[in-house]
Design a protein around this motif. Structure first.
Motif: not given
Length: 185
Positions: A103-127
């Protein structure tokens, strides 16, 4: 190493977008007024979000649901019981039970979702800050989506022993920050 390169690429792209928005907001007459005003608003919102993020240092909830332990700490450290073996963790690993969610720790925008090694990774921007959530079997958000504090991002992968381990990072531009300094314990 590959995941670090992908994360760095996404962070650099977000930083370029932020700087371009600020540059365009400062220009007069060379772009449509409405677009410049919107970019200026966006840049101001990013600055406010960053400021709010900084103000919560040491107060954020853990990015994992349920009970958890910190199974790997941030930075370079020697592996106990193995001579001359060191690990360099770009964040921290939090291990919980099967079915645990990221779960996200703070309000933001999902800037990237990508798969590596069969697993998903998410980057969230908070400014100007970014949080990174790795080792997910599925995701419940979309790229570009605005999200709120504690919003579920996806399910954390489970190992053969029934443990769900989330790799979590916080970054400020290219700088990797120790998440333990940001999370309340």
């Amino acid at each position: 190493k590959r995941i670090d390169q992908l994360i760095q690429k996404e962070i650099e792209a977000a930083e370029r977008r932020r700087k371009e928005a600020e540059r365009l907001a400062k220009q007069k007459g060379s772009s449509p007024q409405k677009k410049a005003e919107q970019l200026k608003k966006d840049a101001a919102a990013d600055r406010k979000l960053s400021s709010n993020f900084e103000a919560n240092k040491g107060k954020f909830s853990a990015p994992i649901t349920g009970n958890y332990v910190i199974s790997n700490r941030y930075g370079t450290y020697k592996v106990e019981g193995l001579k001359n073996v060191s690990l360099n963790n770009k964040g921290i690993n939090l291990t919980g039970k099967k079915g645990a969610k990221a779960r996200t720790i703070f309000d933001g925008t999902v800037t990237a979702i990508f798969k590596l090694g069969g697993m998903y990774n998410i980057i969230v921007s908070h400014g100007k800050y970014m949080t990174v959530y790795c080792n997910l079997t599925n995701v419940s958000v979309k790229q570009g989506q605005k999200i709120k504090t504690h919003q579920t991002l996806g399910t954390i992968a489970t190992d053969d022993g029934g443990n769900a381990t989330l790799q979590f990072q916080i970054r400020l531009g290219k700088n990797k920050l120790n998440p333990l300094n940001w999370i309340a314990r």
